[in-house]
Design a protein around this motif. Structure first.
Motif, PDB file in Angstrom:
ATOM      1  N   UNK A 373       0.717  -1.139  -0.283  1.00 41.64           N
ATOM      2  CA  UNK A 373       0.419  -0.179  -0.094  1.00 41.64           C
ATOM      3  C   UNK A 373       0.766   0.999  -0.013  1.00 41.64           C
ATOM      4  N   UNK A 374       2.060   1.282   0.908  1.00 36.86           N
ATOM      5  CA  UNK A 374       2.472   2.816   1.160  1.00 36.86           C
ATOM      6  C   UNK A 374       3.402   3.459   0.249  1.00 36.86           C
ATOM      7  N   UNK A 375       4.419   2.667  -0.803  1.00 40.90           N
ATOM      8  CA  UNK A 375       4.474   3.030  -2.096  1.00 40.90           C
ATOM      9  C   UNK A 375       4.123   3.729  -2.906  1.00 40.90           C
ATOM     10  N   UNK A 376       2.934   2.076  -3.409  1.00 43.12           N
ATOM     11  CA  UNK A 376       1.934   2.521  -4.186  1.00 43.12           C
ATOM     12  C   UNK A 376       1.050   3.885  -4.312  1.00 43.12           C
ATOM     13  N   UNK A 377       0.609   3.669  -2.966  1.00 41.15           N
ATOM     14  CA  UNK A 377      -0.299   5.282  -3.189  1.00 41.15           C
ATOM     15  C   UNK A 377       0.808   6.662  -3.190  1.00 41.15           C
ATOM     16  N   UNK A 378       2.097   7.338  -3.038  1.00 41.21           N
ATOM     17  CA  UNK A 378       2.348   7.637  -3.844  1.00 41.21           C
ATOM     18  C   UNK A 378       2.650   7.583  -5.195  1.00 41.21           C
ATOM     19  N   UNK A 379       3.272   6.624  -5.546  1.00 44.39           N
ATOM     20  CA  UNK A 379       3.082   6.230  -6.915  1.00 44.39           C
ATOM     21  C   UNK A 379       2.243   6.544  -8.061  1.00 44.39           C
ATOM     22  N   UNK A 380       1.028   6.769  -7.372  1.00 43.21           N
ATOM     23  CA  UNK A 380      -0.105   6.150  -8.425  1.00 43.21           C
ATOM     24  C   UNK A 380      -0.213   8.289  -8.680  1.00 43.21           C
ATOM     25  N   UNK A 381      -0.371   8.912  -7.567  1.00 44.11           N
ATOM     26  CA  UNK A 381      -0.038  10.398  -7.232  1.00 44.11           C
ATOM     27  C   UNK A 381       0.674  10.511  -8.428  1.00 44.11           C
ATOM     28  N   UNK A 382       2.067  10.345  -8.213  1.00 46.09           N
ATOM     29  CA  UNK A 382       3.483  10.618  -9.314  1.00 46.09           C
ATOM     30  C   UNK A 382       2.652  10.746 -10.829  1.00 46.09           C
ATOM     31  N   UNK A 383       2.107   9.392 -10.695  1.00 47.85           N
ATOM     32  CA  UNK A 383       1.704   9.552 -12.477  1.00 47.85           C
ATOM     33  C   UNK A 383       0.916  10.280 -12.473  1.00 47.85           C
ATOM     34  N   UNK A 384      -0.147  11.048 -11.783  1.00 42.23           N
ATOM     35  CA  UNK A 384      -1.449  11.941 -12.372  1.00 42.23           C
ATOM     36  C   UNK A 384      -1.096  12.970 -12.435  1.00 42.23           C
ATOM     37  N   UNK A 385      -0.279  13.334 -11.883  1.00 45.86           N
ATOM     38  CA  UNK A 385       0.239  15.188 -12.118  1.00 45.86           C
ATOM     39  C   UNK A 385       1.690  14.984 -12.602  1.00 45.86           C
ATOM     40  N   UNK A 386       1.687  16.945 -13.713  1.00 46.63           N
ATOM     41  CA  UNK A 386       2.351  17.332 -14.122  1.00 46.63           C
ATOM     42  C   UNK A 386       3.896  16.708 -13.200  1.00 46.63           C
ATOM     43  N   UNK A 387       4.905  17.357 -14.376  1.00 38.13           N
ATOM     44  CA  UNK A 387       6.222  17.138 -13.519  1.00 38.13           C
ATOM     45  C   UNK A 387       6.422  18.386 -12.763  1.00 38.13           C
ATOM     46  N   UNK A 388       5.899  19.058 -13.363  1.00 41.59           N
ATOM     47  CA  UNK A 388       6.563  20.784 -12.047  1.00 41.59           C
ATOM     48  C   UNK A 388       5.789  20.752 -10.796  1.00 41.59           C
ATOM     49  N   UNK A 389       4.740  19.773 -10.627  1.00 38.20           N
ATOM     50  CA  UNK A 389       3.812  19.716  -9.686  1.00 38.20           C
ATOM     51  C   UNK A 389       4.402  18.455  -8.349  1.00 38.20           C
ATOM     52  N   UNK A 390       5.033  17.536  -9.283  1.00 39.96           N
ATOM     53  CA  UNK A 390       5.783  16.636  -8.005  1.00 39.96           C
ATOM     54  C   UNK A 390       5.914  16.837  -7.315  1.00 39.96           C
ATOM     55  N   UNK A 391       6.804  17.092  -6.910  1.00 40.48           N
ATOM     56  CA  UNK A 391       7.297  18.554  -4.945  1.00 40.48           C
ATOM     57  C   UNK A 391       5.671  17.989  -4.333  1.00 40.48           C
ATOM     58  N   UNK A 392       5.243  18.974  -4.784  1.00 44.54           N
ATOM     59  CA  UNK A 392       3.831  18.977  -4.131  1.00 44.54           C
ATOM     60  C   UNK A 392       2.894  17.915  -3.364  1.00 44.54           C
ATOM     61  N   UNK A 393       2.616  17.374  -4.723  1.00 43.99           N
ATOM     62  CA  UNK A 393       2.114  16.174  -5.144  1.00 43.99           C
ATOM     63  C   UNK A 393       2.579  15.340  -3.998  1.00 43.99           C
ATOM     64  N   UNK A 394       3.617  14.809  -4.063  1.00 43.56           N
ATOM     65  CA  UNK A 394       3.912  13.973  -4.007  1.00 43.56           C
ATOM     66  C   UNK A 394       4.597  13.679  -1.814  1.00 43.56           C
ATOM     67  N   UNK A 395       4.183  15.598  -1.593  1.00 38.09           N
ATOM     68  CA  UNK A 395       4.385  15.666   0.120  1.00 38.09           C
ATOM     69  C   UNK A 395       2.300  15.945   0.333  1.00 38.09           C
ATOM     70  N   UNK A 396       1.870  15.511  -0.220  1.00 38.24           N
ATOM     71  CA  UNK A 396       0.435  15.683   0.110  1.00 38.24           C
ATOM     72  C   UNK A 396       0.219  14.282   0.365  1.00 38.24           C
ATOM     73  N   UNK A 397       0.401  13.356  -0.485  1.00 36.79           N
ATOM     74  CA  UNK A 397       0.515  12.090  -0.293  1.00 36.79           C
ATOM     75  C   UNK A 397       1.376  11.726   1.648  1.00 36.79           C
ATOM     76  N   UNK A 398       2.370  12.125   1.609  1.00 38.40           N
ATOM     77  CA  UNK A 398       3.610  11.574   2.309  1.00 38.40           C
ATOM     78  C   UNK A 398       2.189  13.101   4.024  1.00 38.40           C
ATOM     79  N   UNK A 399       2.074  14.091   3.652  1.00 36.15           N
ATOM     80  CA  UNK A 399       1.309  14.969   4.232  1.00 36.15           C
ATOM     81  C   UNK A 399       0.079  13.667   4.948  1.00 36.15           C
ATOM     82  N   UNK A 400      -0.268  13.566   4.918  1.00 33.91           N
ATOM     83  CA  UNK A 400      -2.123  13.150   4.881  1.00 33.91           C
ATOM     84  C   UNK A 400      -1.888  11.887   5.105  1.00 33.91           C
ATOM     85  N   UNK A 401      -1.002  11.420   5.052  1.00 34.20           N
ATOM     86  CA  UNK A 401      -0.279   9.540   5.459  1.00 34.20           C
ATOM     87  C   UNK A 401      -0.499   9.586   7.409  1.00 34.20           C
ATOM     88  N   UNK A 402       1.408  10.868   7.017  1.00 37.06           N
ATOM     89  CA  UNK A 402       1.696  11.127   8.594  1.00 37.06           C
ATOM     90  C   UNK A 402       0.409  12.043   9.807  1.00 37.06           C
TER      91      UNK A 402
END
Length: 498
Positions: A373-402
């Motif tokens: 589950x853990x890494x694949x939720x991040x992967x699903x989000x990173x595959x969805x957003x454009x490159x210039x939003x990778x940082x914010x999108x990746x951190x959103x998953x970590x933010x909500x998980x923590x």
């Protein structure tokens, strides 16, 4: 980048990730000893964990946003430097207040390392190839989760070291990570001059903090239905609403509201909250179970959690390689969350005398669920957003998980305090033993110092209490399973554009 170049750069990222995870897990088996020495109780036990999760949660989106604006490599090194300073200070703590404050600072550094490691990987490798490398992240997470409790247990059990070395031990790894990152990580830096939305960050932090403090103290310091509850819940919701307004108007929001226009991001964020509740609960309360319900040493408590950690490592590595080979990822999320719910439900039946063979099976199921589950939720989000939003999108998953983890550990910790107190009072009354002879002041008991006739009553209370904690975590994992069913699977991108 060639595979060799990626692996060289990845070595520094993985070393940093190991340090970040170690900061949480190395104290898990040592905490009963630490708090006995510093005269702390169950509430302090919970807050030593949740202080780190709180600051990790609040700082993650800030690190993510900064990574879209400045050098990812420099930010990662700064985060590691914060970790080093806070670890040294934590080792010098003289009371629980100082320790909790240092752990909060440690969370800021760990939040940066955790978020930036994922972001740097996303900047180096296209989504289709990212599965195999994400598997390494899962394996290192498992290694740190295995190694942390064992290292912490050995340190506490070694008289000439002492518990303070639980905090010092990560410093050499962090220094090594800084040097390796400096040598191997070469990413293009796209600098943009903008203002960071500090007001939004403050509102988000305030909202999460108020709700966490309420969950931790309600039912013990004041009634669930009281003016304190109304003030804290109302204040937390108000600050949350204010954060949404601020983020909508900010030129560079910490958590861009536009990200949630992507269905996958919104659903993955919700699933991350639900998974976080169980993930941090499992690692936090299993240590207490083995030490206080089964009277094991810190070292043995670490060894006895191996089935869960090995399941996590194996599932994460194998799933990552299969995703890279076939390009499909949703099935792993569905199976993972379902296994997580089943694992927690089975662990909910645990008592002080439950057969360890059965517990091993239950822990392995839980670990496999987390690994899928853990890494694949991040992967699903990173595959969805454009490159210039990778940082914010990746951190959103970590933010909500923590955030889910922080709120979950606080709530489950409060539940456990209540349940253990209830079951212990029942056991003592049935044995006609005065309550004062057991655990004075509601502190963490030292089983070796209790009267022989009291020990089985205390271990039974803790075994039953921890079982109830896992039983209450199971519905959250089940809700995560329902949530990921609605995530649409899209083909993994084979390039870094988008």
């Amino acid at each position: 980048m060639t595979h060799r170049q990626v692996m060289e750069a990845l070595s520094g990222l993985l070393l940093g990730l190991f340090v970040a995870v170690l900061s949480s897990t190395v104290v898990s088996n040592a905490l009963p000893h630490i708090l006995t020495d510093l005269h702390g109780g169950q509430s302090a036990y919970t807050w030593v964990i949740t202080a780190t999760l709180l600051t990790l949660t609040a700082s993650t989106p800030i690190w993510g946003k900064l990574s879209d604006l400045a050098s990812k490599k420099l930010l990662l090194q700064i985060a590691l430097a914060i970790y080093i300073a806070s670890s040294a200070l934590a080792g010098l703590s003289q009371n629980t207040g100082e320790l909790i404050a240092c752990r909060a600072l440690q969370g800021i550094g760990a939040g940066g390392v955790t978020a930036l490691a994922q972001i740097c990987l996303a900047a180096m490798v296209p989504p289709r190839e990212r599965g195999r490398y994400s598997g390494y992240f899962g394996a290192v997470f498992a290694l740190a989760t295995i190694g942390g409790p064992l290292i912490g247990g050995v340190i506490v059990d070694t008289s000439w070291l002492g518990w303070r070395w639980c905090f010092y031990v990560g410093i050499p790894f962090a220094l090594a990570a800084i040097l390796v990152v400096q040598r191997t990580l070469k990413l293009p830096v796209v600098r943009r001059t903008v203002r960071i939305d500090y007001l939004g960050a403050l509102a988000i932090t305030g909202a999460v903090s108020l709700l966490m403090i309420w969950i931790t103290l309600a039912g013990k310091n004041y009634a669930w239905l009281s003016w304190q509850t109304a003030a804290m819940v109302g204040g937390g919701l108000l600050l949350g609403a204010l954060a949404v307004v601020i983020e909508r108007r900010a030129a560079e929001p910490i958590i861009p509201p536009d990200l949630f226009r992507y269905r996958t991001v919104a659903l993955a964020a919700l699933a991350s909250v639900l998974v976080g509740v169980g993930m941090y609960g499992a690692t936090t309360f299993l240590s207490q179970y083995f030490q206080l319900a089964r009277a094991k040493s810190p070292t043995m408590a670490g060894l006895m959690t191996l089935p869960m950690i090995l399941g996590l490592a194996l599932a994460s590595t194998v799933a990552g390689r299969l995703i890279t080979r076939y390009g499909k990822w949703k099935a792993y999320l569905v199976c993972g969350t379902l296994l997580l719910a089943i694992g927690f439900g089975l662990l909910g039946t645990a008592r002080a005398d439950t057969d360890y063979g059965l517990l091993s099976v239950y822990m392995a199921i839980t670990g496999i669920g987390l690994g899928l589950t853990m890494q694949n939720l991040v992967l699903a989000v990173q595959n969805t957003v454009p490159r210039n939003e990778l940082g914010a999108a990746s951190s959103v998953v970590t933010f909500f998980r923590t955030m889910g983890g922080a709120m979950g550990v606080s709530a489950l910790g409060a539940l456990m305090t209540n349940k253990v107190g209830h079951y212990l009072a029942e056991n003592l009354a049935a044995a006609h033993i005065p309550a004062g002879r057991a655990v004075a002041g509601g502190g963490i008991p030292d089983l070796h110092k209790l009267p022989a006739q009291v020990v089985p009553l205390v271990t039974d209370a803790f075994g039953h209490g921890v079982g109830m904690v896992f039983l209450c975590a199971a519905p959250f994992a089940l809700l995560a399973f329902v949530t990921v069913l609605f995530i649409r699977e899209t083909a993994l991108k084979t390039d870094q554009q988008g």
